[in-house]
Design a protein around this motif. Structure first.
Motif, mmCIF file in Angstrom:
data_model
loop_
_atom_site.group_PDB
_atom_site.id
_atom_site.type_symbol
_atom_site.label_atom_id
_atom_site.label_comp_id
_atom_site.label_asym_id
_atom_site.label_seq_id
_atom_site.Cartn_x
_atom_site.Cartn_y
_atom_site.Cartn_z
ATOM 1 N N PRO A 133 0.717 -0.926 0.059
ATOM 2 C CA PRO A 133 0.008 0.022 0.328
ATOM 3 C C PRO A 133 0.910 1.002 -0.094
ATOM 4 C CG PRO A 133 -1.086 -1.497 1.859
ATOM 5 C CD PRO A 133 0.541 -1.860 1.373
ATOM 6 N N ALA A 134 1.496 0.875 1.011
ATOM 7 C CA ALA A 134 2.696 2.186 0.798
ATOM 8 C C ALA A 134 3.384 2.949 0.008
ATOM 9 C CB ALA A 134 3.682 2.182 2.036
ATOM 10 N N ALA A 135 4.529 1.401 -1.440
ATOM 11 C CA ALA A 135 4.579 2.091 -2.853
ATOM 12 C C ALA A 135 3.181 2.489 -3.439
ATOM 13 C CB ALA A 135 5.299 0.475 -3.367
ATOM 14 N N ARG A 136 1.984 1.454 -3.765
ATOM 15 C CA ARG A 136 1.203 2.107 -4.241
ATOM 16 C C ARG A 136 1.022 3.845 -4.231
ATOM 17 N NH1 ARG A 136 -1.896 -1.677 -3.003
ATOM 18 N NH2 ARG A 136 -3.446 -1.637 -1.158
ATOM 19 N N ALA A 137 0.993 4.043 -2.767
ATOM 20 C CA ALA A 137 -0.030 5.286 -2.704
ATOM 21 C C ALA A 137 1.070 6.014 -3.274
ATOM 22 C CB ALA A 137 0.069 5.542 -1.300
ATOM 23 N N PHE A 138 2.779 5.447 -2.375
ATOM 24 C CA PHE A 138 3.700 6.515 -3.101
ATOM 25 C C PHE A 138 4.120 7.267 -4.744
ATOM 26 C CE2 PHE A 138 8.244 7.719 -4.460
ATOM 27 C CZ PHE A 138 8.318 8.474 -3.729
ATOM 28 N N GLY A 139 4.075 5.381 -5.301
ATOM 29 C CA GLY A 139 3.463 5.143 -6.874
ATOM 30 C C GLY A 139 2.980 6.059 -7.729
ATOM 31 N N ASP A 140 0.871 6.441 -7.519
ATOM 32 C CA ASP A 140 0.077 7.019 -7.138
ATOM 33 C C ASP A 140 0.097 8.359 -7.962
ATOM 34 O OD1 ASP A 140 -2.673 6.471 -8.787
ATOM 35 O OD2 ASP A 140 -3.199 7.677 -7.563
ATOM 36 N N ALA A 141 0.754 8.680 -6.370
ATOM 37 C CA ALA A 141 0.722 10.542 -6.594
ATOM 38 C C ALA A 141 1.449 11.372 -7.249
ATOM 39 C CB ALA A 141 1.383 10.400 -5.283
ATOM 40 N N MET A 142 3.193 10.083 -7.475
ATOM 41 C CA MET A 142 3.965 10.374 -8.667
ATOM 42 C C MET A 142 3.534 10.742 -9.434
ATOM 43 S SD MET A 142 7.556 7.873 -9.674
ATOM 44 C CE MET A 142 5.816 7.430 -10.074
ATOM 45 N N MET A 143 3.028 9.062 -10.476
ATOM 46 C CA MET A 143 2.321 9.289 -11.360
ATOM 47 C C MET A 143 1.484 10.384 -12.612
ATOM 48 S SD MET A 143 1.049 6.014 -13.500
ATOM 49 C CE MET A 143 -0.588 6.183 -12.427
ATOM 50 N N ARG A 144 0.900 10.422 -11.175
ATOM 51 C CA ARG A 144 -0.778 11.916 -11.676
ATOM 52 C C ARG A 144 0.454 13.012 -11.282
ATOM 53 N NH1 ARG A 144 -5.238 9.036 -12.508
ATOM 54 N NH2 ARG A 144 -4.885 7.671 -10.825
ATOM 55 N N THR B 24 12.594 8.929 -8.406
ATOM 56 C CA THR B 24 13.046 9.237 -6.268
ATOM 57 C C THR B 24 11.403 7.791 -6.144
ATOM 58 O OG1 THR B 24 11.830 11.148 -5.827
ATOM 59 C CG2 THR B 24 12.020 9.793 -4.099
ATOM 60 N N TYR B 25 10.660 7.349 -7.634
ATOM 61 C CA TYR B 25 10.093 6.116 -6.039
ATOM 62 C C TYR B 25 11.263 5.309 -7.051
ATOM 63 C CZ TYR B 25 7.238 2.206 -7.302
ATOM 64 O OH TYR B 25 6.378 1.255 -7.305
ATOM 65 N N HIS B 26 12.034 4.769 -8.501
ATOM 66 C CA HIS B 26 13.185 4.481 -8.537
ATOM 67 C C HIS B 26 14.038 4.513 -7.310
ATOM 68 C CE1 HIS B 26 15.988 2.063 -11.409
ATOM 69 N NE2 HIS B 26 17.072 3.017 -10.960
ATOM 70 N N ALA B 27 14.627 5.187 -7.311
ATOM 71 C CA ALA B 27 15.852 5.301 -5.721
ATOM 72 C C ALA B 27 15.436 4.407 -4.894
ATOM 73 C CB ALA B 27 16.066 6.915 -5.608
ATOM 74 N N ARG B 28 13.746 5.141 -4.655
ATOM 75 C CA ARG B 28 13.814 3.987 -3.108
ATOM 76 C C ARG B 28 13.379 2.676 -3.127
ATOM 77 N NH1 ARG B 28 7.814 6.455 0.559
ATOM 78 N NH2 ARG B 28 8.064 4.778 1.769
ATOM 79 N N PHE B 29 12.628 1.436 -4.995
ATOM 80 C CA PHE B 29 11.681 1.301 -4.559
ATOM 81 C C PHE B 29 12.521 -0.657 -5.856
ATOM 82 C CE2 PHE B 29 7.986 3.253 -3.193
ATOM 83 C CZ PHE B 29 7.729 2.423 -2.212
ATOM 84 N N GLY B 30 12.672 0.767 -6.767
ATOM 85 C CA GLY B 30 13.963 0.037 -7.501
ATOM 86 C C GLY B 30 13.219 -1.097 -8.783
ATOM 87 N N THR B 31 14.195 -0.976 -10.302
ATOM 88 C CA THR B 31 13.234 -1.190 -11.523
ATOM 89 C C THR B 31 14.580 -1.979 -12.073
ATOM 90 O OG1 THR B 31 11.937 0.724 -11.469
ATOM 91 C CG2 THR B 31 12.300 -0.126 -12.984
ATOM 92 N N HIS B 32 13.908 -3.631 -12.122
ATOM 93 C CA HIS B 32 15.397 -4.702 -12.734
ATOM 94 C C HIS B 32 14.879 -5.298 -13.761
ATOM 95 C CE1 HIS B 32 18.267 -3.284 -9.023
ATOM 96 N NE2 HIS B 32 17.370 -3.520 -8.479
ATOM 97 N N SER B 33 13.565 -5.089 -14.063
ATOM 98 C CA SER B 33 13.357 -5.540 -15.244
ATOM 99 C C SER B 33 12.027 -4.832 -15.815
ATOM 100 C CB SER B 33 12.624 -7.025 -15.496
ATOM 101 O OG SER B 33 12.525 -7.874 -16.820
ATOM 102 N N VAL B 34 11.877 -4.399 -17.096
ATOM 103 C CA VAL B 34 10.694 -3.596 -17.534
ATOM 104 C C VAL B 34 9.773 -4.802 -19.098
ATOM 105 C CG1 VAL B 34 9.995 -1.665 -18.404
ATOM 106 C CG2 VAL B 34 11.354 -1.566 -16.545
ATOM 107 N N LEU B 35 8.835 -4.296 -18.869
ATOM 108 C CA LEU B 35 7.780 -4.705 -20.300
ATOM 109 C C LEU B 35 6.414 -3.907 -20.230
ATOM 110 C CD1 LEU B 35 7.062 -8.261 -20.237
ATOM 111 C CD2 LEU B 35 8.361 -7.707 -21.628
ATOM 112 N N ILE B 36 6.551 -3.159 -21.009
ATOM 113 C CA ILE B 36 5.713 -2.045 -21.994
ATOM 114 C C ILE B 36 4.884 -2.637 -22.927
ATOM 115 C CG2 ILE B 36 4.872 0.574 -21.864
ATOM 116 C CD1 ILE B 36 7.863 0.402 -21.040
#
Length: 509
Positions: A224-235, A276-288
């Protein structure tokens, strides 16, 4: 003991043995037979391993090595021995770890009967889980004790992956079918389904109505913490449909596949607001992948894994596109339903406005008809009265006809509004015309007083709409003013425009 060492040892023993006639039986197996047997077993499609009474691996063919995730037998035998974690980990069909002493070969050597069993193998350092169907049989000595355990491996990885993919897609299809047609609910459901199947994070962006922006639609993370942080960042950081990796997918219609993310390049490619989100939670593999339905792109769906060492695979990409295609249909259906609901509301609003508009000229026409009937009853229908009434009735009828045309205009129905047709007009003349019409039909005890400029007052406006407003205000004033109460209409300059005011002595609006 490795396969090569086993072969060398048996060959040395055979050189020390007396020659044997072809076909003659013997208690031991000659080297040429063992080597021929190994050559035969290396060529079969099923995997085969042989363990001695201590559980040590004596032999494995190439198919067995591949079945548990090793490219060759040499790579398998070169892996650390001992506990299976040294070479691979083993799980049962439910995904639970299987202890060393419960592996089929060890149980067979203890004399336990083993039925056919399905196990998963993950080579140390690998990300792929391989599945095999195993059947183990013992080789007994004269006393009936198990001296060897021979295990046959049937590689069912592709079958298991297909079954898992089918199960995921069926679950998603059922979830979308059972979901409501509420667009936010469908978007959040799609994001949750994707995360459950493939990733740590899922972001859905939909193209704006003008196709220029990728507007945030859904963000899901199990935390939930990542969800709230990421949702606010994205918007807080909207993206143009031409920007970044998402924009690349929109432009080309092709997916973006980054199995292992280069951290420096990724940071340089994303918007600064995402750092900020990337530094806190990391991103190591991506698919779009694109959200595509009936040949056009609705938006993009992206997923990411935050733990290193778990890269996405081409099979994951294929599964994600399947999920995205199903999600796109559900999203499009929800959007169409939303648009249909909006159209219904617009229609109702339009009909309400149109009905109100229609009543005004109808009421005026009805009022003039009553005036003519009273005049006729008194024998006062003369040419002068007809000359005054008939043009007014004709004008009201024309206005009524125009409103009917607007009502029949389907495009107006969809927009929920009547047309606005501004033109240059004299507001003083318009007020006098409407006031005269109202005064003729009103009771004498409610005098209508006009306070208007002496000359013309030119404005750019819709005559029908202004006439409607003024007629409604006068009608309300007549209805709620007491007998003897005067009604005053004032028109005066006000800043850059003019102020039209209707006052009465009633209860007010």
């Amino acid at each position: 003991m490795s396969e090569r060492a086993l072969r060398q040892e048996t060959s040395q023993k055979d050189r020390e043995r007396p020659a044997q006639a072809p076909g003659e039986a013997d208690a031991t197996t000659p080297a040429w037979s063992r080597e021929r047997l190994a050559a035969i077993l290396d060529g079969v499609s099923d995997g085969i391993t042989v363990q001695d009474a201590t559980g040590r691996l004596l032999y494995a063919n190439e198919a067995a090595a591949r079945a548990i995730g090793y490219p060759t037998v040499a790579a398998l035998l070169a892996a650390p021995a001992g506990a299976p974690a040294g070479r691979f980990t083993v799980v049962d069909e439910a995904g639970q770890p299987v202890p060393l002493d419960q592996l089929p070969g060890r149980r067979t050597l203890r004399g336990e009967p083993i039925a056919e069993q399905v196990l998963g193998f993950q080579r140390a350092g690998a990300t792929e889980l391989r599945w095999a169907r195993l059947k183990t049989n013992p080789v007994l000595d004269a006393a009936g004790r198990a001296q060897l355990a021979i295990t046959m491996f049937q590689d069912i990885t592709a079958q298991r992956q297909a079954e898992q993919t089918q199960r995921i897609l069926m679950d998603a299809a059922r979830a979308f079918a059972e979901a409501s047609l509420d667009l936010p609910e469908v978007l959040n459901l799609a994001a949750r389904q994707v995360v459950a199947a493939l990733g740590d994070t899922c972001v859905i962006r939909l193209l704006s109505a003008d196709g220029l922006w990728l507007e945030p639609a859904a963000f899901y993370h199990p935390d939930p913490a990542a969800r709230a942080f990421g949702d606010a960042m994205m918007r807080a950081a909207p993206e143009r449909s031409t920007e970044g990796l998402n924009g690349q997918v929109v432009r080309t219609g092709e997916p973006v596949f980054l199995p292992v993310v280069d951290q420096a390049q990724f940071v340089a490619a994303i918007k600064p607001e995402y750092h900020t989100y990337h530094a806190r939670f990391g991103t190591h593999s991506v698919l779009i992948v694109p959200l595509r339905v009936r040949g056009h792109i609705l938006g993009v769906l992206s997923i990411a894994r935050e733990t290193p060492g778990r890269p996405y695979t081409p099979a994951d990409q294929a599964l994600l596109q399947e999920l995205a295609d199903r999600a796109a249909v559900a999203i499009e259906n929800a959007r169409l339903y939303q648009e249909a609901q909006a159209a219904v509301r617009a229609r109702d609003q339009f009909l309400s406005i149109a009905a109100h508009e229609l009543r005004t000229p109808l009421a005026s026409i009805h009022g003039y008809i009553q005036l003519l009937r009273r005049a006729q009853a008194r024998g006062q229908v003369d040419a002068d009265r007809l000359a005054r009434y008939l043009p007014t009735l004709d004008s009201l009828a024309n206005r009524l006809g125009g409103l009917v045309d607007d009502l029949l205009d389907v495009s107006r129905l969809r927009l929920g509004q009547l047309p606005f047709r501004p033109r240059t007009l004299d507001l003083v003349a318009l007020v006098r015309t409407v006031a005269a019409r109202d005064d003729e039909q009103a009771l004498a005890e409610q005098p209508l007083l006009l306070d208007l400029p002496p000359g013309a007052c030119w404005v750019n406006a819709d005559a029908d709409r202004l006439e409607q407003v003024l007629a409604n205000l006068l009608s309300n004033a007549r209805k709620y003013s007491p007998a003897g109460g005067a009604i005053r209409v004032t028109l005066r300059p006000d800043g850059a425009g003019v102020l039209l005011c209707v006052q009465d002595s009633g209860i007010g609006l």
